[in-house]
Design a protein around this motif. Structure first.
Motif, PDB file in Angstrom:
ATOM      1  N   GLN A  30      31.233 -14.056  13.732  1.00 23.83           N
ATOM      2  CA  GLN A  30      31.235 -15.306  12.961  1.00 23.83           C
ATOM      3  C   GLN A  30      30.033 -15.358  12.022  1.00 23.83           C
ATOM      4  O   GLN A  30      30.168 -15.721  10.852  1.00 23.83           O
ATOM      5  CB  GLN A  30      31.234 -16.524  13.890  1.00 23.83           C
ATOM      6  N   GLU A  31      28.866 -14.949  12.506  1.00 23.82           N
ATOM      7  CA  GLU A  31      27.666 -14.922  11.661  1.00 23.82           C
ATOM      8  C   GLU A  31      27.829 -13.922  10.516  1.00 23.82           C
ATOM      9  O   GLU A  31      27.410 -14.178   9.390  1.00 23.82           O
ATOM     10  CB  GLU A  31      26.438 -14.564  12.506  1.00 23.82           C
ATOM     11  N   GLU A  34      30.095 -15.413   7.900  1.00 19.83           N
ATOM     12  CA  GLU A  34      29.389 -16.446   7.132  1.00 19.83           C
ATOM     13  C   GLU A  34      28.463 -15.808   6.099  1.00 19.83           C
ATOM     14  O   GLU A  34      28.368 -16.276   4.969  1.00 19.83           O
ATOM     15  CB  GLU A  34      28.605 -17.364   8.076  1.00 19.83           C
ATOM     16  N   GLU A  38      28.732 -16.232   2.081  1.00 21.64           N
ATOM     17  CA  GLU A  38      27.567 -16.638   1.293  1.00 21.64           C
ATOM     18  C   GLU A  38      27.306 -15.643   0.156  1.00 21.64           C
ATOM     19  O   GLU A  38      27.052 -16.039  -0.983  1.00 21.64           O
ATOM     20  CB  GLU A  38      26.349 -16.731   2.215  1.00 21.64           C
TER      21      GLU A  38
END
Length: 154
Positions: A30-31, A34, A38
């Motif tokens: 998930q990180e 993200e 970004e």
């Protein structure tokens, strides 16, 4: 021996990931996603043409995912949500570097390999990237940054 070409299919960005679709998404994954989102926003904000691909190598049943390719600058982009090399079965920088090496074989040259990290790498990791011709980038105050000596600039 018959020389077949790989099948390269363009797909919408953010629809395919280098992660098993049948597995629950981990915190690390998930990180990483993200960080990818970004960086995608940053690159689009710079006016870059971005693409994503599915690749089926000739003679293989594997399906490889190019999550992000900057067609404006011929840059293959892979994200890594840790500065750790790996270990204990976790994906890390070594996995991301291997992914860059594997996928770069199927993309048009010249391709610059970009490794998006969550923070600035230490000197040792930066040196490892340099000998593998990988440009590490990370979030900065105005989008993403790399070391000033990096050419060409982001």
């Amino acid at each position: 021996m018959d020389q077949q070409k790989p099948v390269v299919e363009e797909v919408p960005i953010g629809t395919h990931f280098d992660y098993p679709a049948d597995q629950p998404v981990t915190t690390y994954e998930q990180e990483r996603r993200e960080l990818l989102a970004e960086y995608t926003r940053f690159a689009r904000g710079c006016g870059r043409l971005l693409k994503s691909y599915l690749i089926r190598p000739a003679g293989s049943t594997d399906q490889l995912v190019v999550e992000l390719f900057d067609a404006t600058h011929a840059q293959l982009v892979v994200t890594c949500a840790t500065l750790q090399r790996g270990g204990a079965g976790r994906a890390g920088v070594w996995y991301a570097m291997g992914t860059l090496a594997d996928l770069a074989r199927f993309l048009p040259s010249p391709t610059r390999n970009i490794l998006v990290l969550p923070a600035e790498p230490d000197r040792d990791l930066d040196g490892l990237c340099a000998i593998r011709s990988i440009l590490p980038v990370w979030p900065g105050t105005d989008g993403f940054t790399s070391h000033p000596e990096s050419e060409p600039p982001l």
